[in-house]
Scaffold this motif. Sequence first.
Motif, PDB file in Angstrom:
ATOM      1  N   THR A  14       0.119 -32.666 -13.537  1.00  0.00           N
ATOM      2  CA  THR A  14      -1.200 -32.540 -14.158  1.00  0.00           C
ATOM      3  C   THR A  14      -2.231 -33.402 -13.441  1.00  0.00           C
ATOM      4  N   CYS A  15      -1.834 -34.603 -13.019  1.00  0.00           N
ATOM      5  CA  CYS A  15      -2.785 -35.486 -12.340  1.00  0.00           C
ATOM      6  C   CYS A  15      -3.228 -34.907 -11.003  1.00  0.00           C
ATOM      7  N   GLN A  16      -2.407 -34.047 -10.395  1.00  0.00           N
ATOM      8  CA  GLN A  16      -2.816 -33.399  -9.150  1.00  0.00           C
ATOM      9  C   GLN A  16      -3.770 -32.236  -9.404  1.00  0.00           C
ATOM     10  N   ARG A  17      -3.647 -31.608 -10.560  1.00  0.00           N
ATOM     11  CA  ARG A  17      -4.461 -30.440 -10.888  1.00  0.00           C
ATOM     12  C   ARG A  17      -5.648 -30.778 -11.782  1.00  0.00           C
ATOM     13  N   ILE A  18      -5.771 -32.045 -12.175  1.00  0.00           N
ATOM     14  CA  ILE A  18      -6.766 -32.400 -13.181  1.00  0.00           C
ATOM     15  C   ILE A  18      -8.171 -32.030 -12.734  1.00  0.00           C
ATOM     16  N   PHE A  19      -8.466 -32.148 -11.458  1.00  0.00           N
ATOM     17  CA  PHE A  19      -9.802 -31.785 -10.983  1.00  0.00           C
ATOM     18  C   PHE A  19     -10.042 -30.293 -11.138  1.00  0.00           C
ATOM     19  N   PHE A  20      -9.035 -29.468 -10.832  1.00  0.00           N
ATOM     20  CA  PHE A  20      -9.184 -28.024 -10.967  1.00  0.00           C
ATOM     21  C   PHE A  20      -9.220 -27.608 -12.435  1.00  0.00           C
ATOM     22  N   LEU A  21      -8.512 -28.341 -13.279  1.00  0.00           N
ATOM     23  CA  LEU A  21      -8.496 -28.007 -14.698  1.00  0.00           C
ATOM     24  C   LEU A  21      -9.786 -28.406 -15.399  1.00  0.00           C
ATOM     25  N   LYS A  22     -10.408 -29.505 -14.939  1.00  0.00           N
ATOM     26  CA  LYS A  22     -11.647 -29.989 -15.562  1.00  0.00           C
ATOM     27  C   LYS A  22     -12.679 -30.335 -14.483  1.00  0.00           C
ATOM     28  N   PRO A  23     -13.103 -29.350 -13.703  1.00  0.00           N
ATOM     29  CA  PRO A  23     -14.040 -29.656 -12.606  1.00  0.00           C
ATOM     30  C   PRO A  23     -15.434 -30.016 -13.085  1.00  0.00           C
ATOM     31  N   SER A  24     -15.787 -29.613 -14.300  1.00  0.00           N
ATOM     32  CA  SER A  24     -17.137 -29.902 -14.792  1.00  0.00           C
ATOM     33  C   SER A  24     -17.388 -31.398 -14.905  1.00  0.00           C
ATOM     34  N   CYS A  25     -16.321 -32.200 -15.107  1.00  0.00           N
ATOM     35  CA  CYS A  25     -16.497 -33.649 -15.183  1.00  0.00           C
ATOM     36  C   CYS A  25     -17.021 -34.206 -13.863  1.00  0.00           C
ATOM     37  N   VAL A  26     -16.432 -33.772 -12.762  1.00  0.00           N
ATOM     38  CA  VAL A  26     -16.862 -34.245 -11.448  1.00  0.00           C
ATOM     39  C   VAL A  26     -18.226 -33.665 -11.098  1.00  0.00           C
ATOM     40  N   GLY A  37     -20.521 -33.033 -13.095  1.00  0.00           N
ATOM     41  CA  GLY A  37     -21.530 -33.723 -13.885  1.00  0.00           C
ATOM     42  C   GLY A  37     -22.063 -34.973 -13.228  1.00  0.00           C
ATOM     43  N   VAL A  38     -21.252 -35.637 -12.393  1.00  0.00           N
ATOM     44  CA  VAL A  38     -21.700 -36.856 -11.725  1.00  0.00           C
ATOM     45  C   VAL A  38     -22.892 -36.568 -10.822  1.00  0.00           C
ATOM     46  N   VAL A  39     -22.963 -35.352 -10.284  1.00  0.00           N
ATOM     47  CA  VAL A  39     -24.070 -34.991  -9.391  1.00  0.00           C
ATOM     48  C   VAL A  39     -25.402 -35.087 -10.123  1.00  0.00           C
ATOM     49  N   THR A  40     -25.401 -34.908 -11.440  1.00  0.00           N
ATOM     50  CA  THR A  40     -26.639 -34.974 -12.211  1.00  0.00           C
ATOM     51  C   THR A  40     -26.891 -36.363 -12.792  1.00  0.00           C
ATOM     52  N   TRP A  41     -25.959 -37.296 -12.610  1.00  0.00           N
ATOM     53  CA  TRP A  41     -26.172 -38.655 -13.117  1.00  0.00           C
ATOM     54  C   TRP A  41     -27.267 -39.353 -12.303  1.00  0.00           C
ATOM     55  N   PHE A  72      -7.220 -41.629 -17.862  1.00  0.00           N
ATOM     56  CA  PHE A  72      -8.254 -42.350 -17.117  1.00  0.00           C
ATOM     57  C   PHE A  72      -9.339 -41.398 -16.651  1.00  0.00           C
ATOM     58  N   TYR A  73      -8.980 -40.225 -16.188  1.00  0.00           N
ATOM     59  CA  TYR A  73      -9.944 -39.218 -15.724  1.00  0.00           C
ATOM     60  C   TYR A  73     -10.943 -38.899 -16.841  1.00  0.00           C
ATOM     61  N   ASN A  74     -10.437 -38.667 -18.043  1.00  0.00           N
ATOM     62  CA  ASN A  74     -11.312 -38.341 -19.166  1.00  0.00           C
ATOM     63  C   ASN A  74     -12.207 -39.517 -19.538  1.00  0.00           C
ATOM     64  N   SER A  75     -11.651 -40.725 -19.512  1.00  0.00           N
ATOM     65  CA  SER A  75     -12.432 -41.904 -19.891  1.00  0.00           C
ATOM     66  C   SER A  75     -13.529 -42.198 -18.867  1.00  0.00           C
ATOM     67  N   LEU A  76     -13.210 -42.052 -17.590  1.00  0.00           N
ATOM     68  CA  LEU A  76     -14.164 -42.382 -16.537  1.00  0.00           C
ATOM     69  C   LEU A  76     -15.386 -41.481 -16.586  1.00  0.00           C
ATOM     70  N   PHE A  77     -15.161 -40.173 -16.732  1.00  0.00           N
ATOM     71  CA  PHE A  77     -16.278 -39.232 -16.636  1.00  0.00           C
ATOM     72  C   PHE A  77     -16.957 -38.964 -17.975  1.00  0.00           C
ATOM     73  N   SER A  78     -16.444 -39.545 -19.049  1.00  0.00           N
ATOM     74  CA  SER A  78     -17.095 -39.381 -20.353  1.00  0.00           C
ATOM     75  C   SER A  78     -18.065 -40.514 -20.659  1.00  0.00           C
ATOM     76  N   GLN A  79     -18.230 -41.456 -19.732  1.00  0.00           N
ATOM     77  CA  GLN A  79     -19.137 -42.575 -19.958  1.00  0.00           C
ATOM     78  C   GLN A  79     -20.593 -42.110 -19.873  1.00  0.00           C
ATOM     79  N   HIS A  80     -21.447 -42.808 -20.592  1.00  0.00           N
ATOM     80  CA  HIS A  80     -22.880 -42.543 -20.541  1.00  0.00           C
ATOM     81  C   HIS A  80     -23.491 -43.530 -19.559  1.00  0.00           C
TER      82      HIS A  80
END
Length: 749
Positions: A271-283, A285-289, A227-235
């Motif tokens: 992994t779900c607890q560390r997902i933000f630290f493992l892929k912080p660029s996704c979050v 990126g929302v700042v630039t949306w 879900f984390y990957n799907s949510l932040f990969s949207q255009h």
Amino acid sequence: MKACFEVLEQLYKKVLLGATLENESHDYIFYLNPAFWGQDCPTATASECFHRHGVQGRPQPPRAKSAAIPVASVCLERPSGMRSAREVMLLQLTVLKVMVTRLLSAETDSHAKATYRDIIRILLKSSDIDSTLTCMFQNSDKLLCHMAAKCLALLLYFQMREEIALSSSWIAFCQTNLSEYPENEKAVYCLWTLTFIIKEILKDTCSQKAEILKQFLTPFDTVLEVFYNSLFSQHFESCQDTSKIINSLIGFLELLEFLTASRIHLKLHFTCQRIFFLKPSCVLGVVTWPVQAFVKRQFIIFIKKCLLWKVGEDLRGGSGPALMPPDQHLDADMLALAEAVLHAVDVGLLRTLSVHGKPPCFGGEEVHPARERVPGADHVILRAASLLIIKSLEIKFQNCVSANEMKVDLQNFMAELLTFLKPHLQPPLQSHNPCEWISRVFIEQDDDMLEAARASLGIYLKLIGECKATESLTQETETWKHHTHEYGYNPHCVFVFLLKNIGFDPSVLLDFLISSETCFLEYFVRYLKLLQKDWTNFFTICKYFDVTESKNNRSICARSRPTELSPSAALRRHRNARASASWASDASAKPPSQPGTCRETSAMLQAESPSPPRASQSLVDYESSGDSEVEGTDQCSANSIQVSLHQEPRKKFQDTVGTSGDKTELSLEPPSRPLVPKQPHTPFSADSDTAPDDVSEVGMSYRTLRCFQELQGAVDRLQKKNLFPYNPTALLKLLKHIEAIYNESMDAL
């Protein structure tokens, strides 16, 4: 339906009070099962539905027993005979929610708890209530959906507390909806339910909550990553209905905060607890949306909380980070997050971050039509973005061994930050001393201001330690010191600006020391330990502040005062001019006529100043030996945590201050005898017939030490009355030692 609604009203009143129920547990099951009212009983009476469905073969409860429950006037304007199935279901869900809440509360009577527990257990066994509540997520009635989700979350949490296996149908429902996002719109209710359960687990005081959370997260570890990957990969730009994405973003952000909080405080490694630290660029990126400002604001604040270890702070009853043993895995995660933030800044995050538009207001973002909104930047975003950079640099430097690499990073990122802040600060920062940026940006947020000051001090201490270890030439070290002013992180300037902002008021410092809501204790102790070793630089900086203030005051006086002076005033001006020339000559062989460049500032700050005598002994750091900053910091953190553990003496202090008639006992005024001799030079005073008595008319070093004196006296008096919330002995020793250094340096002049 009339009879059922009346029974539910009566039951609600009893449960709301936590009272013991008179009837047997089975007699309430029918009335609490939403399945009977959501399907084929929308208009039937309670008796008809009861006989149609039955509950485990038991007859209808005797009318006398039901009537024995006092009727509560919870109802409503519509006549009782016209109650709809929706109203009955909402009341059912409310009663269930309150019953489970009372069951989990430690304040509920044990006899009442036993009855409530029996009712819930029977309900879970006799009906598929999990599936029934899950089906309500498809209802178009948003209030019904919300109540069903809240009631389901409480029932699931109760099952885990009672070691009852979770419903496999509900687990499958969540896994399916989360993995099929964004095509499936019911994922937001799954997010809400998961968030509520994790929040309740974190709030729980039982010792087994780590095991409970581990059991709960196991089925969702993989699907939450998907879900984390799907949510932040949207255009976001190409989406037609952006409101659904925003709802999902806000819902998942809350879940992500509690997952991260459990990662930090319960030491689990899903992994779900560390997902933000493992892929912080996704979050990041929302700042630039191109989303609304409030969405960006929440994401930036979330990242800031993670860097400060403040995620989930509301669940711990305090804003200060909890003292925890070292965790190498968590340190690695924090370093990865800090590097991701710096990388985002390096590729232009600040240049694309807009802070214009509607600044946040208390209670919302709209202003009364009769009033005009004052244009300006969103200072919430300014503060959070500034802390992201300064804290990320500190974290990176803690794991960096190259002094040259640290210098390059400081030059690049601090220049980027100051460039970002410059157009948003009015009046603009002083070009000759950018160190004012911390006080200016964080003037309305004490806790963030002190976090930024502490991070800035940590950067300085780390860099100066590396320079001393690797550089033998003092010329290179002096050049580096100038950079601390040019890029706004000189600890002495930062501290003096902080004192100026509070008007050198020791009562504000005392409030910071007593409060557990800031990191001031740790910051203050670390700075005092630096000050005792670096007094010469502090004294030089204070002289520079005095020269700058003098020029400003002269400019104001020249515009507002007559040119002719009385003989006494002329004599004093002559003395002050000599003193000014003396101090300026100490600071620079040729004082700049207009201190507007960093090069001129650096030259002035290179000046030699009176060297204080060596201290007779090293300061006592907090129950540790040597001058280790790490040991002192750790113990200070422990002391700051102790503040929240001493509520009783703190309350006594507040009560005493509020009611005591003896104002002199707790006054912050210094004792009658002067603790510090009057400064031999009182330069830059205004023209008057008498010598200046106001402390604001003397030098910065004297005003600083006067503030320390009054603070020391106040803390000492409170300690003698057992009103201070922790042991301040080491802090008092530091203050006394600084006072001794000041007196010796004044005697040497």
